[in-house]
Design a protein around this motif. Sequence first.
Motif, PDB file in Angstrom:
ATOM      1  N   VAL A 128       0.851  -1.173   0.000  1.00 25.74           N
ATOM      2  CA  VAL A 128       0.000   0.000   0.000  1.00 25.74           C
ATOM      3  C   VAL A 128       0.897   1.236   0.000  1.00 25.74           C
ATOM      4  O   VAL A 128       1.998   1.215   0.549  1.00 25.74           O
ATOM      5  N   VAL A 129       0.479   2.290  -0.666  1.00 28.44           N
ATOM      6  CA  VAL A 129       1.270   3.521  -0.675  1.00 28.44           C
ATOM      7  C   VAL A 129       1.389   4.032   0.753  1.00 28.44           C
ATOM      8  O   VAL A 129       0.402   4.112   1.475  1.00 28.44           O
ATOM      9  N   GLY A 130       2.612   4.323   1.175  1.00 31.72           N
ATOM     10  CA  GLY A 130       2.847   4.724   2.563  1.00 31.72           C
ATOM     11  C   GLY A 130       3.321   3.573   3.427  1.00 31.72           C
ATOM     12  O   GLY A 130       3.553   3.747   4.619  1.00 31.72           O
ATOM     13  N   ALA A 131       3.482   2.399   2.826  1.00 31.76           N
ATOM     14  CA  ALA A 131       3.942   1.234   3.594  1.00 31.76           C
ATOM     15  C   ALA A 131       5.289   1.529   4.244  1.00 31.76           C
ATOM     16  O   ALA A 131       6.158   2.168   3.639  1.00 31.76           O
ATOM     17  N   THR A 132       5.454   1.037   5.451  1.00 28.23           N
ATOM     18  CA  THR A 132       6.646   1.342   6.235  1.00 28.23           C
ATOM     19  C   THR A 132       7.874   0.625   5.682  1.00 28.23           C
ATOM     20  O   THR A 132       7.837  -0.583   5.435  1.00 28.23           O
ATOM     21  N   GLU A 133       8.928   1.408   5.491  1.00 33.20           N
ATOM     22  CA  GLU A 133      10.194   0.839   5.028  1.00 33.20           C
ATOM     23  C   GLU A 133      11.038   0.472   6.245  1.00 33.20           C
ATOM     24  O   GLU A 133      11.065   1.218   7.229  1.00 33.20           O
ATOM     25  N   SER A 134      11.715  -0.651   6.176  1.00 30.40           N
ATOM     26  CA  SER A 134      12.534  -1.099   7.302  1.00 30.40           C
ATOM     27  C   SER A 134      13.656  -0.108   7.566  1.00 30.40           C
ATOM     28  O   SER A 134      14.124   0.564   6.657  1.00 30.40           O
ATOM     29  N   GLY A 172       8.099  -5.161   6.659  1.00 24.81           N
ATOM     30  CA  GLY A 172       7.045  -5.450   7.615  1.00 24.81           C
ATOM     31  C   GLY A 172       5.662  -5.514   6.998  1.00 24.81           C
ATOM     32  O   GLY A 172       5.496  -5.776   5.794  1.00 24.81           O
ATOM     33  N   ALA A 173       4.665  -5.263   7.825  1.00 29.78           N
ATOM     34  CA  ALA A 173       3.266  -5.307   7.393  1.00 29.78           C
ATOM     35  C   ALA A 173       3.055  -4.304   6.268  1.00 29.78           C
ATOM     36  O   ALA A 173       3.685  -3.262   6.225  1.00 29.78           O
ATOM     37  N   GLY A 174       2.144  -4.664   5.374  1.00 28.11           N
ATOM     38  CA  GLY A 174       1.837  -3.752   4.273  1.00 28.11           C
ATOM     39  C   GLY A 174       2.582  -4.091   2.999  1.00 28.11           C
ATOM     40  O   GLY A 174       2.279  -3.549   1.940  1.00 28.11           O
ATOM     41  N   ARG A 226       7.855   4.728  -4.397  1.00 31.36           N
ATOM     42  CA  ARG A 226       6.859   4.889  -3.341  1.00 31.36           C
ATOM     43  C   ARG A 226       5.421   5.072  -3.801  1.00 31.36           C
ATOM     44  O   ARG A 226       4.498   4.900  -3.012  1.00 31.36           O
ATOM     45  N   ARG A 227       5.223   5.437  -5.053  1.00 30.89           N
ATOM     46  CA  ARG A 227       3.828   5.634  -5.513  1.00 30.89           C
ATOM     47  C   ARG A 227       3.788   5.326  -7.006  1.00 30.89           C
ATOM     48  O   ARG A 227       4.274   6.109  -7.817  1.00 30.89           O
TER      49      ARG A 227
END
Lengths: 66, 180
Positions: free
Chosen positions: B19-25, B33-35, B138-139
């Motif tokens: 999903v756009v905005g997914a957390t980068e490690s 991680g999740a997303g 990212r998008r």
Amino acid sequence: MATTKVRTTIRPLEELEVGPEEYLDLQRLGFLFDTKATTDDGLQTAAEKQTEQRSDTTPAEIEGKV
Amino acid sequence: MGVTVSNLLMGPAKLSTGVVGATESTSNATALGAGWTDVGGTEGGCTLTIDQTFTPLGPIDQIVIAAGARRTAVGVKVKTNLAEATLANLRVALNQAVNAATFVEIDGDASNVDPNYQAVCLEGMRPGGAGPRRVFVRRTLSTDSIGVPFLKDGMTLFPVTFEAYYVSSSIKVVRVDDTP
């Protein structure tokens, strides 16, 4: 120009300083996140949790268009 | 000139979408991680293409060579073929949201609502061989025509091209990250 310090779900450990226009865009994209976490691990986990919740939401819902 | 052989790279990348905005490690030693969802096997490699357009300043009457240039366009794409012909991957190729349904439908309605942008992560080796390099776009939208061949002597692949779009002034479109 007034700026606001924010954290985003993308890289929650980095604090960004943004103007009002960018703040609004980031808010509408669902990128902003607010947490009481203070540790690096806590921030990362909180951001991932918010991302996970957004995965179940359509983009239109995120941006408040439906 | 000396050659650092350990800087030479070869080999496939792992492709994940999110999903756009997914957390980068925070580091490449940590799993995404999740997303983020690994799309599985790919065929023909994954290519990150960064197109740059520079418009020259000049030449002018007095100077016959361009005096400089300004960057006037940037295009970023990630291209590959998804080898696992699942509905989940078809949804990725069609920019549809994650869904557990056992079917995919495509409507023909016009809409002013933003399409379902996706974040893309390519994970390959970094020079030095000590760990991964991650490329976050990212998008994006998958913009290629999706041909779904049913062949007696060939694999069914979903060809995808993820084209990048602007995020914001502070959040850059692409991040190439070698952080250990």
